[in-house]
Design a protein around this motif. Structure first.
Motif, PDB file in Angstrom:
ATOM      1  N   LEU A  91       0.835  -1.204   0.000  1.00  0.00           N
ATOM      2  CA  LEU A  91       0.000   0.000   0.000  1.00  0.00           C
ATOM      3  C   LEU A  91       0.866   1.250   0.000  1.00  0.00           C
ATOM      4  O   LEU A  91       0.591   2.215  -0.729  1.00  0.00           O
ATOM      5  N   LEU A  92       1.922   1.228   0.780  1.00  0.00           N
ATOM      6  CA  LEU A  92       2.836   2.375   0.838  1.00  0.00           C
ATOM      7  C   LEU A  92       3.523   2.591  -0.495  1.00  0.00           C
ATOM      8  O   LEU A  92       3.757   3.724  -0.917  1.00  0.00           O
ATOM      9  N   LYS A  94       2.374   1.396  -3.639  1.00  0.00           N
ATOM     10  CA  LYS A  94       1.477   1.616  -4.769  1.00  0.00           C
ATOM     11  C   LYS A  94       0.358   2.605  -4.490  1.00  0.00           C
ATOM     12  O   LYS A  94      -0.369   3.014  -5.412  1.00  0.00           O
ATOM     13  N   GLY A  95       0.165   2.957  -3.223  1.00  0.00           N
ATOM     14  CA  GLY A  95      -0.880   3.909  -2.888  1.00  0.00           C
ATOM     15  C   GLY A  95      -2.272   3.327  -2.993  1.00  0.00           C
ATOM     16  O   GLY A  95      -2.483   2.123  -2.853  1.00  0.00           O
ATOM     17  N   GLU A  96      -3.241   4.193  -3.259  1.00  0.00           N
ATOM     18  CA  GLU A  96      -4.647   3.780  -3.215  1.00  0.00           C
ATOM     19  C   GLU A  96      -5.013   2.699  -4.227  1.00  0.00           C
ATOM     20  O   GLU A  96      -5.993   1.991  -4.048  1.00  0.00           O
ATOM     21  N   HIS A  98      -3.591  -0.042  -4.575  1.00  0.00           N
ATOM     22  CA  HIS A  98      -3.540  -1.333  -3.889  1.00  0.00           C
ATOM     23  C   HIS A  98      -4.762  -1.521  -2.996  1.00  0.00           C
ATOM     24  O   HIS A  98      -5.267  -2.652  -2.859  1.00  0.00           O
ATOM     25  N   TYR A  99      -5.243  -0.452  -2.390  1.00  0.00           N
ATOM     26  CA  TYR A  99      -6.458  -0.568  -1.584  1.00  0.00           C
ATOM     27  C   TYR A  99      -7.607  -1.086  -2.446  1.00  0.00           C
ATOM     28  O   TYR A  99      -8.323  -2.014  -2.039  1.00  0.00           O
ATOM     29  N   ARG A 141      -7.180   7.538   1.891  1.00  0.00           N
ATOM     30  CA  ARG A 141      -6.152   8.412   1.315  1.00  0.00           C
ATOM     31  C   ARG A 141      -4.941   8.588   2.237  1.00  0.00           C
ATOM     32  O   ARG A 141      -4.338   9.660   2.319  1.00  0.00           O
ATOM     33  N   LYS A 142      -4.579   7.508   2.919  1.00  0.00           N
ATOM     34  CA  LYS A 142      -3.385   7.507   3.764  1.00  0.00           C
ATOM     35  C   LYS A 142      -2.547   6.277   3.413  1.00  0.00           C
ATOM     36  O   LYS A 142      -2.679   5.220   4.036  1.00  0.00           O
ATOM     37  N   PRO A 143      -1.672   6.400   2.392  1.00  0.00           N
ATOM     38  CA  PRO A 143      -0.853   5.255   1.971  1.00  0.00           C
ATOM     39  C   PRO A 143       0.009   4.698   3.094  1.00  0.00           C
ATOM     40  O   PRO A 143       0.368   3.515   3.083  1.00  0.00           O
ATOM     41  N   GLN A 144       0.341   5.546   4.063  1.00  0.00           N
ATOM     42  CA  GLN A 144       1.179   5.117   5.186  1.00  0.00           C
ATOM     43  C   GLN A 144       0.348   4.550   6.326  1.00  0.00           C
ATOM     44  O   GLN A 144       0.832   4.391   7.445  1.00  0.00           O
ATOM     45  N   ARG A 145      -0.888   4.220   6.060  1.00  0.00           N
ATOM     46  CA  ARG A 145      -1.839   3.767   7.065  1.00  0.00           C
ATOM     47  C   ARG A 145      -1.275   2.701   7.989  1.00  0.00           C
ATOM     48  O   ARG A 145      -1.389   2.772   9.207  1.00  0.00           O
TER      49      ARG A 145
END
Length: 305
Positions: A91-92, A94-96, A98-99, A141-145
Motif C-alpha cells: 500500500l505504501l 502503490k498507494g490507493e 492497492h487498496y 487516502r493515507k498510503p502510510q496507514r
C-alpha cells in the motif's frame, strides 16, 4: 464493573465502546444465562461485558466469519501481523491502487483478512455494501496507514479478543434477528443494537419501518429480559419510534458524541437511549440518566426532517 474498555479490531459507525460501561451497569445482577446479540456488529459490547456464554449473530457474514476465524484459530495475532505488514508495504508503495485491488479481491473471494484490511484502510472506518453485496467504501487516502505502531495496535486488539474467546463459550452465527430471538430462553439476556431507524445508517440488508416494528413485537413478547440501544433525539429531531413504540418499556437516556461523518460539522451529539423490559437502574456514576417522558413536548427538540 468495567474499568477499562477494550476496542475490537473491526471498526464501524456507531460502535458502542464509549457506551459499554453504561450498558454493563444495567445488566441484571442475577443474570446467569446466555448473552445473546442479534446484531453483534463489531462485538464491542459482548467482548467487554465478557459473559460466560454468548451467542453473537449478524446477517453480515463478513463480521461473523472474521470472529469465527479467531475462535477457530485460523486468524491469530501472528497471522494478522504478518498479513498487515506485507499488505501495508505494498500500500505504501502503490498507494490507493492497492487498496482498491484488495477491495476487489475481497468482493470476489471474501477473505476475512482482506475484510480487516479494507475496514482499517477505508474512509472513516465505515462498513457499507452495495445491493450486490460488494464492499464500496473508498480509500482513506493515507498510503502510510499501516505503520508499525498501527499494526501493533490492531494485532493487540486481535490478541485481546482471541484470549477472551478461548476462556468463554462464545458462538458466532450468521442469521436473521427473528431466528436469534426465537432461539433465546427466559434465562437469557438479549442485547440489541439494531441500525438506528430514521438516521443515516449502513447496514448489510437495509433497515426500515417494518424491521423496527418487527423487532419491537419480537422483543415485547420475549419471556426473558432485553436491552435495546437506540437514539432518542438530537438537536434537530427526535426518534418518533421511541414515543410510538418503545415507550411501552423503560427508557434510560444520556448524551453521546459520535466521531463519524464525512464532514466535521456533521458530527453532532445525540441523546442515546437504552430500552429495557425490566426495572433498570444504572450504577454508572460518570453521567446521569433520565427516564423518558411520553408526553414530553416535541417542540423542545425541533421537528426538522
Amino acid at each position: 464493573m468495567i474499568t477499562k474498555v477494550g476496542v475490537p479490531p473491526i471498526k464501524s459507525q456507531g460502535i458502542k465502546t464509549k457506551l459499554v460501561p453504561w450498558i454493563q451497569s444495567i445488566v441484571p445482577s442475577d443474570f446467569n444465562g446466555t448473552w445473546i446479540e442479534p446484531f453483534m456488529g463489531t462485538g464491542a459490547v459482548a467482548f467487554n461485558i465478557a459473559p460466560r456464554r454468548a451467542i453473537l449473530c449478524d446477517t453480515n457474514p463478513h463480521l461473523v466469519n472474521f470472529y469465527a476465524g479467531i475462535a477457530s484459530g485460523q486468524i491469530t495475532p501472528e497471522v494478522v501481523k504478518e498479513f498487515l505488514t506485507r499488505e501495508g508495504e505494498v500500500l505504501l508503495s502503490k498507494g490507493e491502487d492497492h487498496y482498491y485491488f484488495v477491495r476487489e479481491r475481497f468482493n470476489s473471494e471474501h477473505s476475512p483478512l482482506d475484510f480487516l484490511f479494507i475496514n482499517r484502510a477505508g474512509f472513516n472506518g465505515m462498513i457499507r455494501f452495495n445491493r450486490k453485496g460488494g464492499f464500496n467504501i473508498p480509500f482513506c487516502r493515507k498510503p502510510q496507514r499501516f505503520a508499525q505502531a498501527y499494526i501493533t495496535k490492531i494485532t493487540n486488539q486481535v490478541s485481546w479478543v482471541s484470549k477472551l474467546i478461548k476462556t468463554k463459550e462464545f458462538t458466532f452465527k450468521c442469521q436473521d434477528f427473528n431466528k436469534t430471538i426465537e432461539e433465546a430462553t427466559s434465562a437469557d439476556v438479549i442485547y440489541c443494537d439494531p441500525p438506528y431507524i430514521g438516521r443515516h445508517v449502513d447496514y448489510y440488508n437495509g433497515w426500515g419501518d417494518s424491521h423496527e416494528r418487527e423487532l419491537f413485537n419480537k422483543l415485547s413478547s420475549f419471556s426473558g429480559r432485553f436491552i435495546l440501544s437506540t437514539w432518542h433525539h438530537n438537536d434537530y429531531r427526535e426518534n418518533e419510534y421511541v414515543k410510538s413504540l418503545w415507550s411501552e418499556h423503560s427508557v434510560l437516556t444520556r448524551e453521546h458524541f459520535y466521531h463519524v461523518g464525512g464532514k466535521e460539522e456533521n458530527r453532532n451529539p445525540v441523546i442515546e437511549a437504552l430500552v429495557t423490559n425490566f426495572n433498570a437502574i444504572s450504577t454508572e456514576r460518570k453521567e446521569s440518566q433520565t427516564q423518558y417522558m411520553l408526553l414530553e413536548p416535541a417542540a423542545k427538540y425541533g421537528t426538522a426532517a
